[in-house]
Design an enzyme around this catalytic site. Structure first.
Site, short mmCIF file in Angstrom:
data_model
loop_
_atom_site.label_atom_id
_atom_site.label_comp_id
_atom_site.label_asym_id
_atom_site.label_seq_id
_atom_site.Cartn_x
_atom_site.Cartn_y
_atom_site.Cartn_z
N TYR A 1 0.85 -1.20 0.00
CA TYR A 1 0.00 0.00 0.00
C TYR A 1 0.87 1.24 0.00
O TYR A 1 1.87 1.32 0.73
CB TYR A 1 -0.90 0.02 1.25
CG TYR A 1 -1.75 1.27 1.34
CD1 TYR A 1 -3.03 1.28 0.80
CD2 TYR A 1 -1.27 2.43 1.93
CE1 TYR A 1 -3.81 2.43 0.85
CE2 TYR A 1 -2.04 3.58 1.98
CZ TYR A 1 -3.31 3.57 1.44
OH TYR A 1 -4.08 4.71 1.48
N GLU B 1 -3.46 7.57 -4.17
CA GLU B 1 -3.41 6.29 -3.47
C GLU B 1 -3.14 5.16 -4.46
O GLU B 1 -3.85 5.04 -5.46
CB GLU B 1 -4.75 6.04 -2.76
CG GLU B 1 -4.72 4.80 -1.87
CD GLU B 1 -6.09 4.53 -1.25
OE1 GLU B 1 -7.09 4.38 -1.98
OE2 GLU B 1 -6.16 4.46 -0.01
#
Ligand code: GDP
Ligand code: MN
Length: 397
Positions: A119, A207
């Site tokens: 992530y 993101e």
């Protein structure tokens, strides 16, 4: 302002980020040709909506066992078939809300072999007024879940704008993600170009979930979600051109056309207020009396009668609205303008719900006169607290 995954990837590709080859399709007939332009052996077919969690999402009226909005396929034919099946349908994910979002665009991507999912995000940290990197070894999952259960698996730090991005920032990310060898170098360069893209394009959020290590041992951007600072979009014609109005709340879209500061919320009481502070106080006091605001709306000081009319129409167009509270403290904004706007809007679209009006300040007598003369069924209120109490009571019965 948000954009689609395929647009975000194209933008990041311009900055040199490693992303797969892919094609966007808007019509089912285009799917086969698009898929045929890639070699395989894996084609990933991805629904493009402005919401995450597509893989784990569910289509409305899905067949038993049908997959969500991200499908791995093994041939051009299968890819085209899956694209056709998804187009035009409504996908519900944990980010869309129960109503879901209609899928109007499909991205067909050259599939990657995955060794590991990680992530990564860049965002504006309001506490430090800096851009922060957030990364975790737990990729491909909901980062909120990771933060709630295993916060130690998330690294977050901010970049001093005086120095800007430095390679040690990238190494810090690389080591916390457990990258080794050439991946460290790749990571340092990738973080640098992401930071550059973020600052140059006035992003609010970037993101990448997941960032992957491919089965060949290289880094790749497998998903990308980008939001831009709406107040800075005017500086970037290329970004403004990416806007997909079908993804936006139609009420907010209409409001933006009339330059109204409007935010749609989930409550029952529509609010028309002048001044952001008074609008916030009005929302608070509605909650205090036991209900919820359906929107934030600051009609501003310079609104015309037409603008007020549009604002009122936007409020009444929300099916959740069970009552309306107009709360105006006339200063630069005159009460008679508000009254004229409200009366004009009701004439046009009617009034199906109770309406409480509290007017105070400049031209208040004139404003009250206009409302009284209109014959509108209005509940008058004397002050903010009285107004909130009356509208909540009228709605709850
Ligand atoms: P999201 O569900 O909306 O976040 O969509 P993502 O683009 O993140 O895809 C969801 C998941 O699908 C990823 O976490 C991967 O596990 C998988 N996936 C996406 N693209 C590929 C690919 O090219 N190859 C493989 N093997 N899996 C993929
Ligand atoms: Mn994702």
């Amino acid at each position: 302002m948000n954009i689609h995954e395929y647009q975000a990837k194209a933008l990041l590709r311009q900055y040199g980020a490693p992303v797969s080859d892919g094609r966007v399709v808007m019509r089912a007939e285009e799917a086969k040709t698009a898929a045929g332009e890639m070699d395989g052996p894996l084609w990933v077919v991805k629904a493009q909506i402005h919401a995450g969690g597509r893989g784990k999402g569910k289509f409305k009226e899905a067949d038993a066992g049908e997959k969500g909005g991200v499908r791995l396929t093994k041939s051009v034919e299968e890819a085209a078939e899956e694209a056709k099946r998804m187009l035009g349908r409504t996908l519900v994910t944990h980010q869309t809300g129960p109503a879901g979002k209609q899928v109007n665009r499909i991205y067909i991507e050259d599939g990657s072999g995955i060794e590991r999912e990680m992530y990564l995000a860049l965002l504006v940290d309001r506490q430090t007024s800096r851009i922060s990197f957030v990364c975790s070894t737990e990729g491909g999952m909901d980062i909120e879940e990771v933060a709630a259960h295993t916060p130690e698996k998330i690294l977050s730090f901010s970049v001093d704008p005086a120095t800007g991005y430095q390679s040690f920032h990238g190494r810090r990310v690389a080591f916390s993600l457990g990258l080794t060898g050439k991946q460290v170098k790749e990571c340092v360069s990738l973080m640098g170009l992401l930071y550059k893209a973020f600052t140059e394009k006035d992003m609010e959020m970037l993101e990448i979930n997941p960032l992957i290590v491919t089965d060949e041992g290289s880094l790749k951007v497998l998903d990308a979600k980008v939001g831009f600072d709406g107040n800075a979009v005017y500086r970037h014609a290329d970004i403004a051109a990416l806007r997909d109005e079908t993804e936006e709340d139609p009420k907010e879209l209409a409001a933006s056309k009339y330059d109204l500061n409007y935010i749609a919320l989930d409550g029952q009481i529509g609010c028309m207020v002048n001044g952001a502070g008074l609008a916030m106080a009005t929302m608070d006091i509605i909650k205090l009396y036991g209900s919820e605001p359906a929107n934030f709306l600051d009609v501003g000081g310079s609104a015309t009668r037409e603008k007020v009319t549009e604002a009122f129409k936007i409020i009444t167009s929300d099916p959740n609205v069970k009552g309306i509270l107009v709360n105006i403290f006339g200063g630069i904004m005159r009460c008679d303008i508000i009254a004229e706007g409200v009366v004009a809007a009701v004439k046009e679209v009617g009034l199906q719900v109770p309406l409480v009006v509290r007017l105070e300040g400049t031209n208040v007598e004139k404003g009250k006169e206009i409302i009284n003369a209109s014959g509108l069924n209005v509940i008058a209120a004397d002050n903010l607290s009285d107004a909130a109490e009356k509208i909540v009571k009228a709605v709850k019965g």
